[in-house]
Design a protein around this motif. Structure first.
Motif, PDB file in Angstrom:
ATOM      1  N   MET A   1       0.838  -1.178   0.000  1.00 16.78           N
ATOM      2  CA  MET A   1       0.000   0.000   0.000  1.00 16.78           C
ATOM      3  C   MET A   1       0.878   1.235   0.000  1.00 16.78           C
ATOM      4  O   MET A   1       1.896   1.297   0.642  1.00 16.78           O
ATOM      5  CB  MET A   1      -0.924   0.007   1.211  1.00 16.78           C
ATOM      6  N   THR A  55      -8.680   4.018   2.249  1.00 23.01           N
ATOM      7  CA  THR A  55      -7.686   3.100   1.708  1.00 23.01           C
ATOM      8  C   THR A  55      -7.070   3.720   0.470  1.00 23.01           C
ATOM      9  O   THR A  55      -7.783   4.223  -0.397  1.00 23.01           O
ATOM     10  CB  THR A  55      -8.331   1.749   1.332  1.00 23.01           C
ATOM     11  N   VAL A  57      -4.827   2.975  -2.868  1.00 20.80           N
ATOM     12  CA  VAL A  57      -4.386   1.896  -3.741  1.00 20.80           C
ATOM     13  C   VAL A  57      -3.348   2.463  -4.699  1.00 20.80           C
ATOM     14  O   VAL A  57      -3.637   3.395  -5.454  1.00 20.80           O
ATOM     15  CB  VAL A  57      -5.574   1.292  -4.525  1.00 20.80           C
ATOM     16  N   ASP A  58      -2.135   1.909  -4.647  1.00 19.31           N
ATOM     17  CA  ASP A  58      -1.025   2.371  -5.483  1.00 19.31           C
ATOM     18  C   ASP A  58      -1.059   1.607  -6.805  1.00 19.31           C
ATOM     19  O   ASP A  58      -0.540   0.503  -6.908  1.00 19.31           O
ATOM     20  CB  ASP A  58       0.299   2.140  -4.753  1.00 19.31           C
ATOM     21  N   ASN A  59      -1.702   2.190  -7.816  1.00 23.48           N
ATOM     22  CA  ASN A  59      -1.773   1.581  -9.139  1.00 23.48           C
ATOM     23  C   ASN A  59      -0.646   2.108 -10.008  1.00 23.48           C
ATOM     24  O   ASN A  59      -0.186   3.221  -9.827  1.00 23.48           O
ATOM     25  CB  ASN A  59      -3.118   1.901  -9.802  1.00 23.48           C
ATOM     26  N   ASP A  68      -3.476   6.112  -9.266  1.00 28.43           N
ATOM     27  CA  ASP A  68      -3.646   5.790  -7.852  1.00 28.43           C
ATOM     28  C   ASP A  68      -5.068   6.138  -7.435  1.00 28.43           C
ATOM     29  O   ASP A  68      -5.671   7.084  -7.955  1.00 28.43           O
ATOM     30  CB  ASP A  68      -2.664   6.570  -6.984  1.00 28.43           C
ATOM     31  N   GLN A  69      -5.606   5.366  -6.507  1.00 23.78           N
ATOM     32  CA  GLN A  69      -6.963   5.593  -6.052  1.00 23.78           C
ATOM     33  C   GLN A  69      -7.033   5.721  -4.540  1.00 23.78           C
ATOM     34  O   GLN A  69      -6.213   5.149  -3.825  1.00 23.78           O
ATOM     35  CB  GLN A  69      -7.887   4.455  -6.483  1.00 23.78           C
TER      36      GLN A  69
END
Length: 164
Positions: A1, A55, A57-59, A68-69
């Motif tokens: 994360m 949360t 989220v490392d996209n 990233d979200q």
């Protein structure tokens, strides 16, 4: 994360941490829905919120970047009494820009919203508006906007201006 500062999360998800302020009123509204959208009944809803989860989220490439979200949930309150929940997802679409969409689940139905916001990473956004994109139940034909008036890590201020 991905490790992100609290302000970065707040900047991307201001609405999700918003608390509806008592200072806004339809009569002082610079974008009066009655004037802009024609006749109808304008309902103003003011709430406060408490985050129940965030949360990141490392996209894509490792570290902060496009794709990233941030996923957020919150409890909503009206005059200090529980009034619903919120869920939102913000996606970074440019270096300092996020596209966010979410839904307020209220006792009489749901109100969906969306906004595109540019602000420096790590800096909470200042006053801004979000678009109300639809709804269900009593809000099935609603349109309008929400004014986010103040932001802090613990909450903010928001007023929904809904035209029925």
């Amino acid at each position: 994360m991905l490790s992100v500062s609290k302000w970065g999360v707040v900047a991307a998800t201001a609405v999700s941490l918003a608390a509806l302020a008592g200072s806004a009123s339809a009569s002082h509204d610079p974008y009066s829905l009655d004037r802009v959208m024609g006749r109808g009944h304008t309902e103003v809803i003011r709430l406060t919120s408490t985050s129940t989860g965030t949360t990141v989220v490392d996209n894509g490439a490792s570290g902060p970047g496009i794709g990233d979200q941030i996923i957020i949930t919150a409890n909503l309150f009206r005059n200090g009494v529980g009034y619903g929940t919120e869920g939102a997802v913000c996606t970074r679409v440019a270096a300092e820009t996020t596209l966010c969409s979410g839904t307020f689940s209220l006792p009489r139905g749901q109100v969906s919203w969306q906004h595109l916001k540019t602000s420096p990473i790590g800096t909470p956004p200042s006053d801004f508006d979000i678009a109300i994109t639809g709804g269900t139940g009593a809000y099935a034909t609603v349109r309008g906007y929400a004014r986010v008036a103040r932001i802090a890590e613990s909450g903010g201020a928001l007023a929904l201006y809904l035209l029925h």
